[in-house]
Design an enzyme around this catalytic site. Structure first.
Site, PDB file in Angstrom:
ATOM      1  N   GLU A  25     -15.571 -12.895   5.894  1.00  0.00           N
ATOM      2  CA  GLU A  25     -15.798 -14.250   6.408  1.00  0.00           C
ATOM      3  C   GLU A  25     -15.989 -14.208   7.919  1.00  0.00           C
ATOM      4  O   GLU A  25     -15.440 -13.328   8.608  1.00  0.00           O
ATOM      5  CB  GLU A  25     -14.573 -15.116   6.059  1.00  0.00           C
ATOM      6  CG  GLU A  25     -14.630 -16.527   6.628  1.00  0.00           C
ATOM      7  CD  GLU A  25     -13.521 -17.445   6.091  1.00  0.00           C
ATOM      8  OE1 GLU A  25     -12.618 -16.958   5.389  1.00  0.00           O
ATOM      9  OE2 GLU A  25     -13.584 -18.649   6.397  1.00  0.00           O
TER      10      GLU A  25
ATOM     11  N   ASN B 206     -16.026 -24.138  -1.457  1.00  0.00           N
ATOM     12  CA  ASN B 206     -14.815 -23.324  -1.360  1.00  0.00           C
ATOM     13  C   ASN B 206     -13.638 -24.252  -1.058  1.00  0.00           C
ATOM     14  O   ASN B 206     -13.737 -25.118  -0.183  1.00  0.00           O
ATOM     15  CB  ASN B 206     -14.954 -22.313  -0.214  1.00  0.00           C
ATOM     16  CG  ASN B 206     -13.627 -21.642   0.144  1.00  0.00           C
ATOM     17  OD1 ASN B 206     -13.163 -20.773  -0.571  1.00  0.00           O
ATOM     18  ND2 ASN B 206     -13.019 -22.059   1.254  1.00  0.00           N
ATOM     19  N   GLU B 207     -12.560 -24.079  -1.771  1.00  0.00           N
ATOM     20  CA  GLU B 207     -11.346 -24.882  -1.540  1.00  0.00           C
ATOM     21  C   GLU B 207     -11.709 -26.341  -1.240  1.00  0.00           C
ATOM     22  O   GLU B 207     -11.325 -26.907  -0.214  1.00  0.00           O
ATOM     23  CB  GLU B 207     -10.502 -24.264  -0.412  1.00  0.00           C
ATOM     24  CG  GLU B 207     -10.006 -22.873  -0.778  1.00  0.00           C
ATOM     25  CD  GLU B 207      -8.886 -22.319   0.108  1.00  0.00           C
ATOM     26  OE1 GLU B 207      -8.613 -22.891   1.172  1.00  0.00           O
ATOM     27  OE2 GLU B 207      -8.291 -21.304  -0.295  1.00  0.00           O
TER      28      GLU B 207
ATOM     29  N   TYR C 270      -2.744 -16.703  -3.036  1.00  0.00           N
ATOM     30  CA  TYR C 270      -2.156 -15.919  -1.948  1.00  0.00           C
ATOM     31  C   TYR C 270      -0.678 -15.730  -2.224  1.00  0.00           C
ATOM     32  O   TYR C 270       0.011 -16.663  -2.663  1.00  0.00           O
ATOM     33  CB  TYR C 270      -2.342 -16.628  -0.609  1.00  0.00           C
ATOM     34  CG  TYR C 270      -3.758 -16.488  -0.076  1.00  0.00           C
ATOM     35  CD1 TYR C 270      -4.163 -15.289   0.496  1.00  0.00           C
ATOM     36  CD2 TYR C 270      -4.671 -17.528  -0.180  1.00  0.00           C
ATOM     37  CE1 TYR C 270      -5.463 -15.131   0.969  1.00  0.00           C
ATOM     38  CE2 TYR C 270      -5.973 -17.376   0.293  1.00  0.00           C
ATOM     39  CZ  TYR C 270      -6.356 -16.172   0.863  1.00  0.00           C
ATOM     40  OH  TYR C 270      -7.634 -16.013   1.321  1.00  0.00           O
TER      41      TYR C 270
ATOM     42  N   GLU D  56     -10.090 -15.261  -3.931  1.00  0.00           N
ATOM     43  CA  GLU D  56      -9.265 -14.966  -2.755  1.00  0.00           C
ATOM     44  C   GLU D  56      -7.874 -14.619  -3.250  1.00  0.00           C
ATOM     45  O   GLU D  56      -7.229 -15.432  -3.928  1.00  0.00           O
ATOM     46  CB  GLU D  56      -9.200 -16.158  -1.792  1.00  0.00           C
ATOM     47  CG  GLU D  56     -10.529 -16.428  -1.107  1.00  0.00           C
ATOM     48  CD  GLU D  56     -10.463 -17.481   0.003  1.00  0.00           C
ATOM     49  OE1 GLU D  56      -9.380 -17.670   0.597  1.00  0.00           O
ATOM     50  OE2 GLU D  56     -11.508 -18.102   0.253  1.00  0.00           O
TER      51      GLU D  56
ATOM     52  N   GLN E 195      -8.896 -10.216   3.053  1.00  0.00           N
ATOM     53  CA  GLN E 195     -10.322  -9.941   3.127  1.00  0.00           C
ATOM     54  C   GLN E 195     -10.478  -8.444   3.430  1.00  0.00           C
ATOM     55  O   GLN E 195      -9.530  -7.805   3.848  1.00  0.00           O
ATOM     56  CB  GLN E 195     -10.999 -10.791   4.187  1.00  0.00           C
ATOM     57  CG  GLN E 195     -10.796 -12.281   3.956  1.00  0.00           C
ATOM     58  CD  GLN E 195     -11.584 -13.162   4.958  1.00  0.00           C
ATOM     59  OE1 GLN E 195     -12.389 -12.705   5.748  1.00  0.00           O
ATOM     60  NE2 GLN E 195     -11.294 -14.462   4.898  1.00  0.00           N
TER      61      GLN E 195
END
Ligand code: AHR
Length: 533
Positions: free
Chosen positions: A52, A206-207, A277, A331, A381
Site C-alpha cells: 500500500e 476496502n473497509e 488483525y 488483510e 503488508q
C-alpha cells in the site's frame, strides 16, 4: 491434562525411535494423517501479498527509483523482486488499504515527471514534520511491471469511497481492453504496454465500514451493485466485496448478515473480504520487548481467526447454501502499537520476532485446514508495514522471521489439504487477563502427487513436544526431511546488522513403520516432507 500426564496416558500407543539416536521413546502426542482422503485444494493465493502507499511500503520498500544506487529493475528494488520470486508470491494486492478509496488511477499514468502530487489518506498518521504527499511515481504500469517480474497475479482494490463507477470501469478497460478496441487501450499502449494486463481480481472498495466510506452494509451493497453491473467484460472477473472487520470484539457478523441480506436476489460476488488483525494496539504488548504472557497473548488472539472464519462461513451459507462466494482474507497480521518503526516516517513498520513467525505458522495452518472456504489471503503488508516479510531502508534490507515461514509453507501451495486428527491437549498459559488455554500443537498437512507436507508449530515457551505422525490407511513414508525455525530467545529478530539471526535449519525426522517421529523444540515452526507409497 498437562503434557506430562498426556504422555503417561498415551505412552504405550506412541512408542517410537528418537530421531537419529536409536533410543526408544514415548511420544507426547500422536497425530494421524489421512493422506488417502485428501480434501480441498489449498489455493496458492492463500499465500498472497499486499502493498500500500503507506509510510515506507511503496516508496523505498518497493520503489527506489530508476536513478537509485540501490540495485533495481526499472526503479523497482531488485532484492524485493528476487525474494518475492523465491517464495513464489502468487499475487499482490495494491494500492491499498485505506489509500485505495482516495486513489485516482489516472494520476499514476503518463510521463512520470508530469504526474500530479496528490493527498494521501495516511497523512493523518504521519509524525509532525513529515509528509505523505503522493508523488504518483508508482502507478499501474509500475505495479504491473512488478507483478510480471515476480510472477504474481495483480489484485487491485478499486476506489469506491471517493470514486465513481465510471472511473472504476475506465480503469478496468485501461487494464484489460485489447489494443485497437476502446481508446483507453490505445492510451495504455502509448504509455508503454500494448498487451492488456488481464487483471482478474478486483476489490470493490476496502473497509467500506471504515476508511472506505463509513457505510452501513446495506448502503455498501447498493453501491457494490452500481459499481459492478456495468463491469467491462474483457475478462471474467473475480470480484471481491468488502467484508467484515473480523477482529472486532463480536467478529462483526452484523456486516456479513447485512450485506448478504441486501444482496438477496442479486448476483453475489465470488469473493468476500475478511480483515483479521491480531490487534495489540489497545494493549501494552510491545513488538520487540516482551515477557511470556505477551508471547502467549499474541498467539491466543491470533487463533481466534479460526472461529471468525467458521462463523462468517456459516452466516454466508444461510444466504448461499452452495457457497459460491468464498472468503478472501485480504488483510491479516499482528498489529502492535507504535514504537518500533525502523524510521519515524515509515509508520506501521514493526520489529518482527520469532513470536510473529510462530503466529504466522499457526495462521497458515488455520488457512490450510479451511482451504475449501478461502480463495485468497494477503498478509498486511509485505514490506515495512505491520506483519512484514522484509524491512528496507535505503540500501539496507533484511528478511524477517515471517519471510522464512512463507518459504517453509510453500509446499502447501496448490496441494490438496490432508485431514489431520490432532488430539494434543491445550496448554495452560499465562496471558494478559490471567490464565488461558491455547492449542498445544498447531498442524496442517497437504499432498501433491505422492509428496506429503506437514507443518507443525509448538507454541510452548517451556517444553519440547515429541510427536508421532501416524499415516492412516496403510500409507508408508520413504525418507523424510525436516526444517525448523526456532531460536533460544523468544524475542529473537533479524536486523539490518544481523540479518540471519533467525533462519531455518535442517531438522531430523525419522520414519518408523507407518509413522514419522520427531521432537518439536519449544517455540518452533517445523516443516516435514516425505514421499509416500
Ligand atoms: O494495513 C493497514 C491498514 O489497515 C489498511 O490500509 C486498512 O485497510 C486497514 O485498516
Amino acid at each position: 491434562m498437562n503434557r506430562r500426564t498426556f504422555l503417561q496416558a498415551g505412552a504405550s500407543a506412541a512408542i517410537g525411535t528418537l530421531a537419529g539416536s536409536g533410543l526408544a521413546f514415548a511420544a507426547d502426542a500422536e497425530i494421524e494423517l489421512s493422506a488417502g482422503e485428501p480434501g480441498a485444494v489449498i489455493s496458492p493465493h492463500i499465500y498472497g501479498h499486499f502493498i500500500e502507499h503507506l509510510g515506507g511500503v511503496i516508496y523505498d520498500g518497493v520503489w527506489v527509483g530508476r536513478n537509485s544506487s540501490i540495485p533495481n529493475v526499472d526503479g523497482i528494488r531488485k532484492q524485493f523482486v528476487d525474494d518475492m520470486k523465491r517464495i513464489g508470491a502468487p499475487n499482490l494486492r495494491w494500492p491499498g488499504g485505506c489509500f485505495a478509496d482516495g486513489y485516482h488511477w489516472r494520476d499514476g499514468i503518463g510521463d512520470a515527471s508530469g504526474r500530479p502530487r496528490t493527498y494521501n489518506f495516511w497523512q493523518r498518521r504521519m509524525p509532525a514534520g513529515t509528509d505523505a504527499t503522493e508523488t504518483n511515481q508508482f502507478g499501474i504500469h509500475e505495479f504491473m511491471h512488478l507483478c510480471r517480474l515476480v510472477g504474481a497475479e495483480p489484485y487491485i482494490a478499486a476506489n469506491v469511497g471517493s470514486g465513481t463507477p465510471t472511473e472504476f470501469h475506465d480503469w478496468v478497460s485501461y487494464c484489460n481492453a485489447p489494443l485497437g478496441t476502446v481508446s483507453l487501450a490505445d492510451k495504455r499502449a502509448a504509455n508503454g504496454d500494448k498487451e492488456p494486463f488481464g487483471v482478474r481480481y478486483w476489490g470493490v472498495g476496502n473497509e467500506s465500514w471504515g476508511c472506505g466510506g463509513t457505510m452501513r452494509p446495506e448502503e455498501y451493497a447498493a453501491l457494490y451493485r452500481r459499481f459492478v453491473t456495468q463491469f467491462p467484460a474483457y475478462r471474467e472477473p473475480f470480484l471481491v466485496a468488502t467484508g467484515p472487520r473480523g477482529h472486532s470484539a463480536d467478529g462483526d457478523i452484523g456486516w456479513t448478515t447485512g450485506f448478504f441480506e441486501a444482496m438477496r436476489g442479486f448476483e453475489p460476488p465470488l469473493g468476500f473480504s475478511l480483515h483479521f488483525y491480531t490487534d495489540l494496539r489497545p494493549t501494552p504488548v510491545k513488538a520487540g520487548n516482551f515477557q511470556a504472557p505477551e508471547w502467549y497473548e499474541v498467539l491466543l488472539r491470533g487463533v481466534r481467526l479460526e472461529k471468525v472464519i467458521e462463523d462468517h462461513w456459516k452466516e454466508m451459507g444461510k444466504f448461499d447454501a452452495a457457497h459460491r462466494t468464498k472468503l478472501v482474507v485480504d488483510e491479516w497480521g499482528v498489529w502492535y502499537a507504535p514504537g518500533s518503526e525502523i524510521t519515524p516516517a515509515y509508520i506501521l513498520s514493526e520489529t518482527i520476532t520469532l513470536r510473529d513467525a510462530v503466529h504466522t505458522g499457526m495462521t497458515f495452518d488455520i488457512f490450510n485446514r479451511h482451504a475449501g472456504k478461502i480463495a485468497m489471503a494477503n498478509v498486511a503488508q509485505s514490506v515495512n508495514c505491520i506483519h512484514s516479510l522484509f524491512l528496507a531502508r535505503g540500501a539496507e534490507f533484511v528478511r524477517t522471521p515471517v519471510y522464512h515461514v512463507f518459504d517453509m509453507y510453500r509446499s502447501h501451495m496448490g496441494a490438496r489439504q490432508v485431514p489431520v486428527s490432532n488430539p494434543v491437549p491445550e496448554l495452560n498459559i499465562p496471558a494478559l487477563a490471567g490464565q488461558a488455554r491455547l492449542p498445544g500443537l498447531s498442524a496442517s498437512a497437504s499432498i501433491r502427487d505422492r509428496r506429503l507436507a506437514v507443518t507443525l508449530t509448538n507454541p510452548s515457551l517451556d517444553a519440547p513436544l515429541s510427536v508421532r505422525i501416524r499415516l492412516a490407511g496403510g500409507a508408508r513414508a520413504t525418507e523424510a526431511r525436516g526444517r525448523v525455525l526456532t531460536h533460544q530467545d523468544m524475542r529473537a529478530t533479524n536486523t539490518f546488522a544481523d540479518p540471519d539471526e533467525v533462519k531455518p535449519a535442517a531438522y531430523p525426522v525419522r520414519v518408523v513403520a507407518d509413522a514419522l517421529v520427531l521432537i518439536l523444540p519449544k517455540q518452533s515452526v517445523i516443516l516435514v516432507e516425505c514421499d509416500i507409497t
